[in-house]
Design a protein around this motif. Sequence first.
Motif, mmCIF file in Angstrom:
data_model
loop_
_atom_site.group_PDB
_atom_site.id
_atom_site.type_symbol
_atom_site.label_atom_id
_atom_site.label_comp_id
_atom_site.label_asym_id
_atom_site.label_seq_id
_atom_site.Cartn_x
_atom_site.Cartn_y
_atom_site.Cartn_z
ATOM 1 N N ASP A 290 48.129 31.315 46.493
ATOM 2 C CA ASP A 290 46.728 31.672 46.282
ATOM 3 C C ASP A 290 46.489 32.327 44.926
ATOM 4 O OD1 ASP A 290 46.545 30.845 48.884
ATOM 5 O OD2 ASP A 290 45.839 32.756 49.679
ATOM 6 N N MET B 179 40.105 20.037 49.359
ATOM 7 C CA MET B 179 39.015 20.989 49.185
ATOM 8 C C MET B 179 39.326 22.336 49.835
ATOM 9 S SD MET B 179 36.287 21.693 47.688
ATOM 10 C CE MET B 179 35.918 20.086 47.029
ATOM 11 N N VAL B 180 39.917 22.320 51.021
ATOM 12 C CA VAL B 180 40.294 23.575 51.683
ATOM 13 C C VAL B 180 41.306 24.337 50.830
ATOM 14 C CG1 VAL B 180 41.510 24.535 53.696
ATOM 15 C CG2 VAL B 180 39.716 22.818 54.021
ATOM 16 N N LYS C 204 39.585 25.846 47.696
ATOM 17 C CA LYS C 204 38.792 27.042 48.012
ATOM 18 C C LYS C 204 39.699 28.247 48.252
ATOM 19 C CE LYS C 204 34.639 24.883 49.803
ATOM 20 N NZ LYS C 204 33.746 24.723 50.941
ATOM 21 N N ARG C 205 40.785 28.042 48.997
ATOM 22 C CA ARG C 205 41.715 29.138 49.284
ATOM 23 C C ARG C 205 42.315 29.681 47.997
ATOM 24 N NH1 ARG C 205 47.369 29.218 50.067
ATOM 25 N NH2 ARG C 205 47.431 26.970 50.046
ATOM 26 N N SER D 49 41.174 29.314 44.913
ATOM 27 C CA SER D 49 40.128 29.889 44.074
ATOM 28 C C SER D 49 39.776 31.305 44.527
ATOM 29 C CB SER D 49 38.891 28.996 44.115
ATOM 30 O OG SER D 49 37.890 29.501 43.277
ATOM 31 N N HIS D 50 39.675 31.511 45.838
ATOM 32 C CA HIS D 50 39.391 32.855 46.363
ATOM 33 C C HIS D 50 40.480 33.843 45.980
ATOM 34 C CE1 HIS D 50 35.753 32.638 48.736
ATOM 35 N NE2 HIS D 50 36.130 31.477 49.240
ATOM 36 N N ALA E 167 38.347 33.840 40.371
ATOM 37 C CA ALA E 167 38.218 32.390 40.552
ATOM 38 C C ALA E 167 37.998 31.715 39.212
ATOM 39 C CB ALA E 167 37.068 32.108 41.503
ATOM 40 N N ASN F 233 38.548 28.028 39.003
ATOM 41 C CA ASN F 233 38.174 26.641 39.210
ATOM 42 C C ASN F 233 36.658 26.573 39.151
ATOM 43 O OD1 ASN F 233 40.659 25.224 39.672
ATOM 44 N ND2 ASN F 233 40.859 26.433 41.537
ATOM 45 N N LEU G 128 34.636 25.899 41.447
ATOM 46 C CA LEU G 128 34.064 25.970 42.783
ATOM 47 C C LEU G 128 33.050 27.098 42.871
ATOM 48 C CD1 LEU G 128 37.309 25.592 44.896
ATOM 49 C CD2 LEU G 128 35.618 23.854 44.418
ATOM 50 N N ASP G 129 31.861 26.754 43.303
ATOM 51 C CA ASP G 129 30.823 27.758 43.529
ATOM 52 C C ASP G 129 30.986 28.238 44.963
ATOM 53 O OD1 ASP G 129 28.637 29.397 43.577
ATOM 54 O OD2 ASP G 129 27.183 27.760 43.573
ATOM 55 N N LEU G 130 31.677 29.344 45.123
ATOM 56 C CA LEU G 130 32.018 29.805 46.460
ATOM 57 C C LEU G 130 31.112 30.918 46.969
ATOM 58 C CD1 LEU G 130 35.844 29.764 45.904
ATOM 59 C CD2 LEU G 130 34.482 28.056 47.093
#
Length: 127
Positions: free
Chosen positions: A40, A63-64, A67-68, A70-71, A120, A122, A124-126
């Motif tokens: 991570d 994608m999962v 997101k993991r 990136s968080h 983050a 990447n 990704l807009d989380l």
Amino acid sequence: MSMEIIVENRELYSYLKPIGKIDSQTSSQLSEEVEKNLTDTGYNVIDFALVPYISSAGLRVIMVAAKRISHGGGQFVLVGMNDFVREIFDISGFNKILTIYDNIEQAEQYLASKPPSGGARNNLDLG
């Protein structure tokens, strides 16, 4: 049905190279390897050079994972896609939110230019 997945802890990053189709029958195996081997907070690469096809089940795994990671502030890069697999990422829009390079050398240059974890990075807009 199972697929072979090469796993390496390289000097700069964790590396996975799935071999074969990523579909509903093999995506759970990829998911397990991603969960077990990608970090991570560190640098991660998945090499698609030997993946002729990816289904929506495979896209979900990617994608999962993205997101993991990136968080956690890590970096996540995909490389080596053939034209067909790249088109699937383009049509799905994943190419706009994931970091994708043609080859491992480009990915290594990108990762070498990134600072250590801590947010983050990447696309990704989380929220």
